[in-house]
Design a protein around this motif. Structure first.
Motif, PDB file in Angstrom:
ATOM      1  N   TYR A 279      40.629  44.467  39.447  1.00  0.00           N
ATOM      2  CA  TYR A 279      40.246  45.687  38.735  1.00  0.00           C
ATOM      3  C   TYR A 279      39.038  46.279  39.444  1.00  0.00           C
ATOM      4  CZ  TYR A 279      43.136  43.495  35.176  1.00  0.00           C
ATOM      5  OH  TYR A 279      44.181  42.898  34.510  1.00  0.00           O
TER       6      TYR A 279
ATOM      7  N   ALA B 126      41.722  43.434  31.506  1.00  0.00           N
ATOM      8  CA  ALA B 126      42.034  42.096  31.985  1.00  0.00           C
ATOM      9  C   ALA B 126      42.414  41.177  30.842  1.00  0.00           C
ATOM     10  CB  ALA B 126      40.840  41.530  32.750  1.00  0.00           C
TER      11      ALA B 126
ATOM     12  N   ALA C  82      41.247  37.248  36.631  1.00  0.00           N
ATOM     13  CA  ALA C  82      40.920  38.610  37.034  1.00  0.00           C
ATOM     14  C   ALA C  82      39.740  38.615  37.999  1.00  0.00           C
ATOM     15  CB  ALA C  82      40.594  39.453  35.807  1.00  0.00           C
TER      16      ALA C  82
END
Length: 569
Positions: free
Chosen positions: A5, A26, A33
């Motif tokens: 991300y 997430a 993540a």
């Protein structure tokens, strides 16, 4: 598979505007993540759950996270943080509530609170990080701290408590108001660290803690460099303490092992053991201690082996019912006494060498004050090599004293027992007993005294056997006043002069000498001492005065002078 991300306050394709939104995304996916954070300041308080790693893409210090008050990060799971600056106030700035937390290249600014808090049953790792102001607290947790810096903590910089197990390596701790590292009812290893400017002890173990310190440098602290209290255990190896109040202090039943350490320029003591503290100290050095290099007091009982003391005031002081065993100790160049035993204390000294100290051994106290000294060498002393006073008791075996003023002295009501000892090249007296002191010597050799070999005065008692006194400048053996005792199978030799001068109160049994033996009348007064009246308001005469009348303390006085021919004027 790790999901990635991106967080950027400027936006962009697929980017989240803040860190919290990326964490929520997430969490919805429920996978490991990686959250990459663009440079900037993020006014957020983060709660991180699961397997998540937060990384500052602009490098360490490029991302600042925190609000005006409260926490910056609460972690639950397997959380990693790399390169962020986390700020908090009046709270735990970073807290690990469950699982593990790894902080790499992180800066934590904690105002009025805790910097990092590892809560029970968690594990926290800090690497190459900085913690400002707040303390790092491990409570029932495991921890690893490597290459970190802790600056200006308002409390303890690192606190390891309640069963925690923490290792601190290669880190620097500076300016904490209380302790640098405190270990309380827990276990810690501190190695390769620098600690300076702490308000209290730089490193302390209390509440039955286990502490191992190695390869550290401690400097300019306001109290102890290292302190073990409350039955704590552990070890200190290859560590240097400079400019502390006490280099290391051991109290209240604690019992560490200290090896190969150096304590330099400590303002009070280098090694301080008191209040039933123990400890074994091996191959340590103490230099330029302000008061005493080694102090055992109030029931302290250290074992000192292979240590060296140089410079400073007092070498070893055993005081106020202290105890101690000191083996292979070298003491040099002090301004006061090398070995001091006082006030009901007990000390054993073995294989000791003392050089260039004004006084080498001094004992004073009641009958429970004792010192046993075996295989010792005392050289170059300004006053007395061994001085025994009060009611103390000292035993010397295989002791050599040379190049000083007086070899061995015992006085007041003390006792000195000497066996297989040698005194050489003293300027005043080899061995002396005075007041009501008691000297018992076997195989004592005195040679080259500048005045007297053996002296007894006042009401002293001397029991000397199988001993030799030679080359004494004035007299080999002198007993005067009411001193008494016996000389058995002794040898007196040297240049022509007086061999023995005595008062008739000593038994001379099998005396071997070709020098004169002179008996003189005892100088003890035969009647009561004369009454001496001191009047401090009377006239003072500086020469002989004849034919005068004196009066003082009178209300009135009439003075008349008789002139020549008997006329009065």
């Amino acid at each position: 598979m790790v999901a990635k991300y991106v967080v950027s306050p400027r936006g962009g394709r697929g980017a989240h505007p803040d860190i919290t939104s990326a964490l929520l995304a997430a969490a919805r996916r429920g996978r490991a993540a990686l959250i990459e954070i663009a440079p900037g300041r993020y006014e957020e308080s983060l709660t991180v759950r699961g397997e998540v790693r937060l990384v500052a893409t602009g490098g360490p210090g490029s991302v600042v996270v925190g609000q005006a008050r409260g926490a910056a990060l609460d972690a639950y799971g397997a959380v990693g943080v790399d390169g962020l600056v986390l700020t908090g106030r009046e709270a735990d700035t970073v807290a690990c509530h469950a699982g593990t937390l790894t902080l790499d290249r992180v800066e934590i600014r904690a105002y009025s609170g805790v910097g990092v808090h590892a809560r029970p049953n968690t594990s926290v790792t800090l690497r190459d990080s900085v913690v400002l102001h707040g303390r790092t607290l491990f409570t029932g947790a495991r921890g690893l701290v490597e290459r970190c810096r802790f600056t200006d903590a308002t409390d303890n910089a690192v606190a390891v408590i309640e069963g925690s197990d923490v290792t601190v390596r290669g880190s620097r701790i500076e300016g904490s108001r209380i302790h640098g590292v405190r270990v309380s009812g827990a276990r810690a290893e501190v190695s390769g660290c620098e600690l300076t400017g702490t308000g209290l002890a730089a490193v302390v173990a209390d509440a039955q803690a286990e502490l191992a310190v190695s390869g550290c440098a401690i400097d300019a602290v306001h109290a102890e460099g290292i302190c073990f209290i409350e039955q704590s255990r552990g070890s200190v190896d290859s560590t240097r303490v400079t400019d502390a109040q006490h280099g290391i202090a051991v109290t209240s039943g604690s019992d560490p092992v200290v090896r190969g350490c150096a304590f330099a320029r400590c303002r009070d003591t280098g090694i301080n053991v008191r209040s039933a503290g123990r400890g074994r100290f091996e191959e340590c050095t103490v230099t330029d201690a302000g008061n005493a290099a080694v102090l055992s007091t109030e029931g302290g009982s250290p074992e000192i082996h292979g240590c060296r003391v140089s410079g400073g005031n007092v070498g070893v002081a055993v005081m106020e019912a202290g105890r101690g065993r000191f083996t292979r100790v070298v003491i040099e160049d002090l301004t006061s006494v090398a070995l001091r035993v006082r006030d009901g204390s007990t000390a054993v000294f073995e294989h000791v060498r003392v050089e260039r100290c004004p006084s080498q051994v001094e004992t004073l106290g009641n009958g429970g004050t004792t010192a046993d000294i075996t295989d010792a060498v005392f050289r170059d002393f300004d006053m007395c090599a061994v001085e025994v006073l009060g009611q103390s008791r000292v035993r010397l075996k295989d002791v050599s004293a040379e190049r000083g003023t007086v070899g061995f002295g015992v006085g007041e009501e003390a006792q000195l027992l000497v066996r297989d000892c040698e005194i050489k090249a003293v300027s005043r007296c080899g061995a002396i007993a005075f007041d009501k002191g008691r000297l018992v010597a076997r195989n004592l050799t005195v040679s080259g005294s500048g005045t007297i070999g053996l002296s007894g005065s006042d009401f002293a008692y001397l029991d000397v056997a199988d001993s030799e006194f030679s080359d004494c400048a004035a007299v080999a053996v002198s007993l005067r006043e009411r001193a008494g005792g016996r000389l058995v199978n002794c040898t007196v030799a040297g240049e022509p002069g007086t061999g023995v001068r005595h008062n008739g109160l000593v038994d001379l049994v099998s005396l071997h000498t070709s020098l004169p033996v002179v008996e003189e009348e005892s100088t003890e007064p035969t009647g009561p001492p004369p009454t001496i009246v001191n009047n401090f308001n009377a006239p003072v005469f500086n020469d002989e005065v004849h034919g005068v009348q004196l009066a003082w303390n009178n209300t009135t006085a009439i003075q008349q002078q008789t002139g020549e021919g008997g006329t009065r004027s």
